[in-house]
Write an enzyme that holds these catalytic residues in place. Structure first.
Site, PDB file in Angstrom:
ATOM      1  CE1 TYR B 153      -1.924   2.854   3.406  1.00  0.00           C
ATOM      2  CE2 TYR B 153      -2.690   3.008   1.185  1.00  0.00           C
ATOM      3  CZ  TYR B 153      -2.899   3.653   2.502  1.00  0.00           C
ATOM      4  OH  TYR B 153      -3.498   4.925   2.914  1.00  0.00           O
ATOM      5  CG  ASP B 238      -2.818  -2.675   7.686  1.00  0.00           C
ATOM      6  OD1 ASP B 238      -4.168  -2.955   8.229  1.00  0.00           O
ATOM      7  OD2 ASP B 238      -2.528  -1.582   7.253  1.00  0.00           O
ATOM      8  CB  ILE B 240      -7.107  -2.500   7.387  1.00  0.00           C
ATOM      9  CG1 ILE B 240      -8.150  -1.341   7.473  1.00  0.00           C
ATOM     10  CG2 ILE B 240      -6.533  -2.689   5.954  1.00  0.00           C
ATOM     11  CD1 ILE B 240      -7.550   0.110   7.008  1.00  0.00           C
ATOM     12  CE  LYS B 277      -9.032   0.970   2.902  1.00  0.00           C
ATOM     13  NZ  LYS B 277      -9.393   1.962   2.051  1.00  0.00           N
TER      14      LYS B 277
END
Lengths: 491, 486
Positions: B153, B238, B240, B277
């Site tokens: 990302y 992460d 998410i 998200k």
């Protein structure tokens, strides 16, 4: 075992291991005492009264009424839910346009139209806490320094210094001139820093002042602004209490002074928040307003680390743009603060306790030097513990604000109802009269009273006849974990 | 400007004047193109379709319905306004207990209740953006580094590095094994750092992966845990996209792995989470740092003052997430709708000979356009990308912006639009491929004079109709990082 815990320590960064978050200071105990035994008018009438929290709880009735009358301001009401999706999705770091416009308008109204604010310069942050830190990241490198008049808000140590590596150089102010900062003091501190090879990047003023509760004069602001521009220093003004001015002189913002003083606008920045003026600290609305385009740009990118929740942006955009409501709110808030301030000052005066003559903020700067056996910070701490443990009031000792003279205490008065005010004053009276029975203290009291003190009482009886009913003091916050003062993002 | 003389020292900080905000990379152009000419089904049907934004817009109808049926759950309704005051003054950095309880429960639910999360380890932050910066400030000093598997990302370059002074070192992954991270790649990257005298403080993984849309299998996760324990470095996970897994294999969280691994030093493990998200609430800025290290929890909590979640939002989230029945239904529906969207898109692309990495999570596809490159270089990828933006009018994200080691891959977001827009996008892609068809290197060709994409919906009547999101409320040209997280 020791080796293992040292090894464990090394897993963390230097920043994490440092003390610069400021939470180990002694007055942590005040909060523990409050948490263990919080005052409640009926359930715990002998508990500790919280007077260390600078909150404005006097006007919630007005806000609650407005909310009931404006259901579209919320994205959760049936009237407003149509906007839920767009708002919940909105993460643009420019912020909702209507939010920025409303904040800019509000800031202008607070300054009685003497300055206008450009919505495109409004940058969001995680409360004023986030705003202060972000501005430092924009303006200074690790090791650089800012001059800050003392006494100052304790959490600046965390906000300005902790993760940024920036230093604070206190510019000591004294009771002899009512703690007003002077150009001479500022210049002297600056020169000393330069001689010590410290790279000074600017000045941070809090106006109105925390903890003093006074506004800076136009003359002072002008001379300091000229000083900073002359020396290519940044002028950062924290105006978080700008709408909490309840008595003359009226508030003068740096934004007004800039218009009539030769200066470099690229060096001027304002920190703002709705936590004090509107009494909404939970909503985390911090604002950076810079006259420097590059800073606006950079701070805006950094705001990603602490944007204002779009839900709150939406609510506040609606509330702050209701001019009729805001005018009424500002006027009422001023009135109620004046009344509360006056009651306290009068009450304290009856016990021969003097406060700095203040016209703003949510607190008093109380002089208890005459109650100390000697003029030392040790004595101040001892007195503070007595106030905390025996009188059961959590007030904040001046040393925690880096006050250069021992014996002063900040006392918050806007975070409680009228009944609690009376209880607090009664306890102070009892404490003082107990002291009077003791010969030594009585002599001390008499001596101080005979001296020609510069500190005068302020009587603000502008609207004495107004009755005010406000809800009960809030109970201990929703946490079983002992708190430090810094648990509140801003105290 | 005044006539006041100025000395020559720099006025702003180094941080303010460097490019650490990472917004100067070339794919800024995609966003400018979108802002100038945003697609609208009726008002601007030839505009640029936004496919560079990883947003989950498929389930707002469910949330809306819940809001209308639960007015007492909010502080701004008639039914709930008596709570307004207490909430509006609540700025305690521990967060509302009901918020922490609800988030902990939700996180457990998303992991099939195979693990339990402690509310007292939940630390708030300004979105996952703030969470990443916060954990980095806690774990690393200026000049230290984190290893991160590529592609990753792009926002990490800003979040982990900009104000912290920490560096990111790539662990290169290849298409030859579907971009899986290998022990060898980790060791190579670590050795390189040691050689260059750079201290490695940790490894950052995103699971499910952005941009790949794949999940890490149990063996790989165990390998990672073994690696970080051996090197005594942190593991930051992460997660998410944890609730965007829409198909088998099931998501395996790091929290499950460490439960079964007695040898793992828990002080090294930390999870980054957010509701942006999984729930589709990026505007609410609900970031979470969950650490198994007590000192990190304590320090992180103090730092959270710089980016607390609005108490108004905490209260709302606590209400929604505590409704077990609603959440159960939401997670199921979300999964199904994502699966459907994914199926339709990949099918549509396959029909014109475009393959995507086999994925089962996330809000995007990792599209393979290597066959359309004139040569296997980043320049060729950038050229192709400009064509896609300017001619095909789709803002997709080029692999180079994710630090992908191989040119020709593109991330395409598919959950931020309605069905109609999706069809338009697929049609445009189809037409583009037709025009450039002879350049495509593929095993099977699908030449069709009349391009008809067939969509097989599992439940056609369940497809949600929603307006495409217009340009955000700002006239100012934006970079991708304007959205806190893309």
């Amino acid at each position: 075992m020791e080796f293992a815990s040292e090894k464990k320590q090394e897993l963390l960064s230097k920043i994490a291991r440092s003390d610069r978050h400021g939470e180990h200071s002694l007055y942590f105990d005040g909060w523990k005492a409050y948490d263990k035994n919080p005052f409640h008018p009926t359930q715990n009438p002998d508990g500790v009264i919280q007077m260390g929290l600078a909150e404005n709880q006097l006007c919630f009735d007005l806000i609650e009424e407005w909310i009931k009358n404006n259901p579209t301001a919320s994205i959760c009401t049936s009237e407003g839910v149509g906007k839920f999706k767009d708002v919940a999705n909105f993460q643009d770091y420019h912020g909702l346009l209507e939010f920025r416009q409303a904040v800019a308008k509000f800031m202008g109204m607070v300054r009685r139209g003497k300055a206008a604010f450009d919505p495109d310069r409004i940058v969001m942050s995680g409360g004023a806490t986030g705003a202060s830190e972000t501005l430092m990241f924009c303006l200074a490198d690790p090791g650089d320094a800012f001059l800050v008049p003392s006494p100052y808000y304790p959490a600046f140590n965390r906000d300005i210094r902790w993760r940024t590596g920036v230093q604070i150089i206190p510019v000591e102010c004294h009771s002899s001139n009512n703690f007003h900062v002077t150009l001479a003091q500022m210049e002297s501190a600056y020169t000393k820093a330069i001689e010590a090879n410290i790279n000074v990047k600017g000045v941070i003023l809090t106006n109105p002042s925390n903890p003093l509760g006074i506004t800076l004069s136009r003359e002072t602001l002008t001379s300091l602004l000229s000083f900073t521009s002359r020396n290519n220093l940044h002028m950062v003004c924290d105006e978080i209490y700008s709408a909490s001015v309840f008595n003359s002189p009226a508030f003068t913002s740096i934004s007004e002074v800039m218009q009539e003083t030769e200066c470099n606008p690229d060096l001027v920045h304002i920190i703002y928040s709705l936590s004090k003026d509107m009494g909404l600290p939970g909503l985390r609305v911090g604002i950076i307003y810079s006259y420097n385009d590059q800073v606006v740009n950079c701070a805006r990118k950094m705001s990603s680390f602490g944007l204002v929740s779009s839900q709150s942006q939406h609510l506040l955009a609606s509330m702050l743009s209701d001019e009729v409501f805001i005018e009424k709110f500002l006027e009422q808030s001023s009135r109620r603060l004046a009344k509360r301030h006056s009651r306290f000052v009068k009450g304290l005066e009856q016990d021969r306790i003097h406060c700095l003559e203040g016209n703003a903020g949510l607190f008093l700067w109380m002089d208890l030097r005459h109650l100390m056996k000697e003029s030392t910070f040790d004595a101040e701490m001892k007195l503070w513990r007595v106030i905390l443990e025996d009188v059961k009031l959590n007030v904040s000792p001046g040393s925690s604000f880096h006050c250069p003279e021992p014996g002063f205490f900040r006392v918050c008065f806007a975070n409680m109802d009228d009944h609690t005010v009376e209880v607090a004053l009664k306890r102070i009276r009892e404490f003082v009269s107990k002291g009077n029975e003791n010969g030594d203290d009585k002599k001390l009291l008499q001596k101080k009273h005979r001296q020609n003190l510069n500190l005068r009482l302020s009587f603000t009886s502008r609207k004495c006849d107004e009755g005010l009913m406000s809800p009960h003091q809030r109970m201990s916050p929703h946490s079983p974990v002992p708190h430090s003062p810094l648990v509140r993002a801003r105290t | 400007m005044s006539s006041i003389s100025s000395n020559r020292k720099p006025v702003l900080s180094q941080i303010a004047t460097n490019d650490g905000h990472a917004e100067k990379c070339s794919y800024f152009d995609g966003w400018k193109a979108y802002d100038r000419d945003p697609f609208h089904p009726t008002q601007n049907p030839n505009g640029v379709i936004q496919m560079g934004l990883a947003e989950h817009q498929l389930c707002f109808d469910l949330v809306r319905e819940w809001l209308v049926n639960n007015p007492e759950a909010f502080i701004c309704t008639e039914e709930g306004v008596d709570k307004f005051r207490d909430i509006a003054i609540f700025q305690d950095y521990h967060g509302l207990p009901e918020f922490r309880n609800a988030v902990a429960k939700f996180m457990g639910r998303v992991r099939g209740d195979k693990v339990r999360f402690e509310p007292d380890r939940i630390v708030m932050s300004g979105g996952a953006t703030g969470a990443h910066e916060l954990i980095t400030f806690c774990l690393a000093d200026r000049g230290d580094s984190f290893l991160v598997p590529t592609p990753y990302y792009p926002g990490f370059d800003r979040d982990l590095c900009w104000r912290t002074g920490v560096r990111l070192l790539p662990v290169v992954c290849h298409s030859s094994n579907n971009f899986k991270v290998t022990r060898k790649a980790l060791e190579d990257a670590y050795a390189k750092a040691v050689e260059a005298n750079i201290r490695v403080k940790g490894l950052l993984i995103t699971n499910p992966s952005n941009p790949l849309g794949t999940i890490l299998d149990r063996d790989t996760l165990r390998e990672l845990v073994s690696f970080i324990n051996e090197k005594n470095i942190h593991l930051v996970c992460d997660e998410i996209y944890a609730a965007t897994v829409f198909r088998q294999p099931n998501f395996v969280s790091i929290s499950e792995i460490i439960e079964e691994d007695q040898a793992c030093n828990l002080d090294l493990v930390h999870i980054i989470y957010s509701l942006s998200k999984d729930m589709g609430f990026p505007g609410f800025r609900v970031g979470i740092v969950y650490s198994y290290n007590d000192a990190v929890v304590e320090c992180g909590r103090k730092m959270s003052s710089f980016g607390l979640v609005s108490s108004q939002t905490q209260y709302l989230i606590a209400s929604i997430l505590s409704d077990d029945q609603f959440i159960g239904n939401f997670l199921l529906e979300s999964s199904e709708r994502l699966a459907t969207r994914h199926k339709v898109f990949t099918h549509g692309l396959r029909q014109v000979g475009i393959k995507c990495l086999n994925s089962n999570a996330g809000l995007f596809l990792w599209m393979d356009l290597r066959g359309l490159l004139r040569e296997s270089t980043v320049e060729a990828e950038t050229d192709l990308w400009r064509v896609i933006i300017n001619d095909v009018k789709l803002n997709v994200s080029p692999g180079s912006s994710f630090h992908c080691s191989e040119p020709g891959w593109f991330r395409v977001c598919i959950a931020n639009m309605n069905e109609e827009t999706m069809k338009v996008a697929l049609t445009r892609i189809g037409e583009f491929v037709l025009r450039n068809g002879n350049k495509l290197v593929r095993k099977e060709k699908c030449w069709q004079n009349n391009l008809r994409l067939s969509f097989s919906f599992r439940r056609m009547d369940d497809v949600v109709r929603m307006p495409c999101i217009m340009s955000p409320h700002s006239p100012i040209p934006q970079s991708p990082l304007v959205q806190a997280r893309t």
